[in-house]
Write a protein that holds these residues in place. Sequence first.
Motif, PDB file in Angstrom:
ATOM      1  N   GLN A  23       0.713  -1.215   0.130  1.00  0.00           N
ATOM      2  CA  GLN A  23       0.009   0.042   0.101  1.00  0.00           C
ATOM      3  C   GLN A  23       1.090   1.292   0.055  1.00  0.00           C
ATOM      4  O   GLN A  23       1.997   1.040   0.307  1.00  0.00           O
ATOM      5  CB  GLN A  23      -0.853  -0.035   1.064  1.00  0.00           C
ATOM      6  CG  GLN A  23      -2.029  -1.167   1.162  1.00  0.00           C
ATOM      7  CD  GLN A  23      -3.036  -0.994   2.431  1.00  0.00           C
ATOM      8  OE1 GLN A  23      -3.120   0.194   2.909  1.00  0.00           O
ATOM      9  NE2 GLN A  23      -3.317  -2.017   2.868  1.00  0.00           N
ATOM     10  N   GLY A  24       0.433   2.285  -0.106  1.00  0.00           N
ATOM     11  CA  GLY A  24       0.897   3.836  -0.149  1.00  0.00           C
ATOM     12  C   GLY A  24       1.050   4.221   0.945  1.00  0.00           C
ATOM     13  O   GLY A  24       0.367   3.715   1.984  1.00  0.00           O
ATOM     14  N   PRO A  25       1.815   5.115   1.416  1.00  0.00           N
ATOM     15  CA  PRO A  25       1.969   5.704   2.687  1.00  0.00           C
ATOM     16  C   PRO A  25       0.597   6.311   3.154  1.00  0.00           C
ATOM     17  O   PRO A  25      -0.048   7.035   2.495  1.00  0.00           O
ATOM     18  CB  PRO A  25       3.064   6.788   2.745  1.00  0.00           C
ATOM     19  CG  PRO A  25       3.689   6.347   1.789  1.00  0.00           C
ATOM     20  CD  PRO A  25       2.953   5.704   0.648  1.00  0.00           C
ATOM     21  N   GLN A  26       0.367   6.058   4.404  1.00  0.00           N
ATOM     22  CA  GLN A  26      -0.946   6.634   4.938  1.00  0.00           C
ATOM     23  C   GLN A  26      -0.580   7.420   5.968  1.00  0.00           C
ATOM     24  O   GLN A  26       0.029   7.261   6.881  1.00  0.00           O
ATOM     25  CB  GLN A  26      -1.941   5.455   5.552  1.00  0.00           C
ATOM     26  CG  GLN A  26      -2.283   4.205   4.650  1.00  0.00           C
ATOM     27  CD  GLN A  26      -3.436   4.988   3.510  1.00  0.00           C
ATOM     28  OE1 GLN A  26      -4.301   5.547   4.133  1.00  0.00           O
ATOM     29  NE2 GLN A  26      -2.977   4.680   2.273  1.00  0.00           N
ATOM     30  N   PHE A  27      -1.174   8.890   6.036  1.00  0.00           N
ATOM     31  CA  PHE A  27      -0.655   9.901   6.596  1.00  0.00           C
ATOM     32  C   PHE A  27      -1.308   9.925   8.236  1.00  0.00           C
ATOM     33  O   PHE A  27      -2.599   9.384   8.416  1.00  0.00           O
ATOM     34  CB  PHE A  27      -1.410  11.329   6.296  1.00  0.00           C
ATOM     35  CG  PHE A  27      -1.168  12.530   7.136  1.00  0.00           C
ATOM     36  CD1 PHE A  27      -2.302  12.938   7.825  1.00  0.00           C
ATOM     37  CD2 PHE A  27       0.029  13.054   7.022  1.00  0.00           C
ATOM     38  CE1 PHE A  27      -2.010  14.048   8.646  1.00  0.00           C
ATOM     39  CE2 PHE A  27       0.228  14.190   7.723  1.00  0.00           C
ATOM     40  CZ  PHE A  27      -0.831  14.791   8.642  1.00  0.00           C
TER      41      PHE A  27
END
Lengths: 113, 109
Positions: A41-45
């Motif tokens: 997954q992409g980075p989650q803030f």
Amino acid sequence: DAGVTQSPTHLIKTRGQQVTLRCSPKSGHDTVSWYQQALGQGPQFIFQYYEEEERQRGNFPDRFSGHQFPNYSSELNVNALLLGDSALYLCASSLYRVGYEQYFGPGTRLTVT
Amino acid sequence: AQRVTQPEKLLSVFKGAPVELKCNYSYSGSPELFWYVQYSRQRLQLLLRHISRESIKGFTADLNKGETSFHLKKPFAQEEDSAMYYCAYMKTSYDKVIFGPGTSLSVIP
């Protein structure tokens, strides 16, 4: 300048425990953002700190908390660890007025067993 | 909810072929859009920003507000372009950065 540094590199914890991750920003930067990156997954803030205050927060529970120190370094604390907290935790630093240009650290790999 | 979608998890192209990595966002305003890249064993880094309208490493990205898309393009792929590419956006310059799930680009020699 070593850029953004994070410690530790890897960490193994048990469910229910608490963990603290650390980040030192790139020299000259005043803002630190934390991200959680699960596999594939992409980075989650998670949240952003500026002037020692939390300025923005993503959709993460209160178990996730942080701190920024006068030297701009930052900590991410996670309480009551769950298996789902296993992820790569990325720290990024920037200048507050240039928030899009984030410099990322190498990350801390957290495994919760 | 604010979202960025990248429909391809994996994309393989031959060296010298054109490449396009797709990105769509779900925000009706005027966001700031970016592409970040992560090369093997390197850190995530900013590749380009839509406002700058510049070409970085031969890559360009056009913002299409009507289609809410921000696709990344390069006319002739090189082996060194193999990397993970993330589309990202911010509602304003002071907002949080929202990342897409990423597309892994593999350039075949």
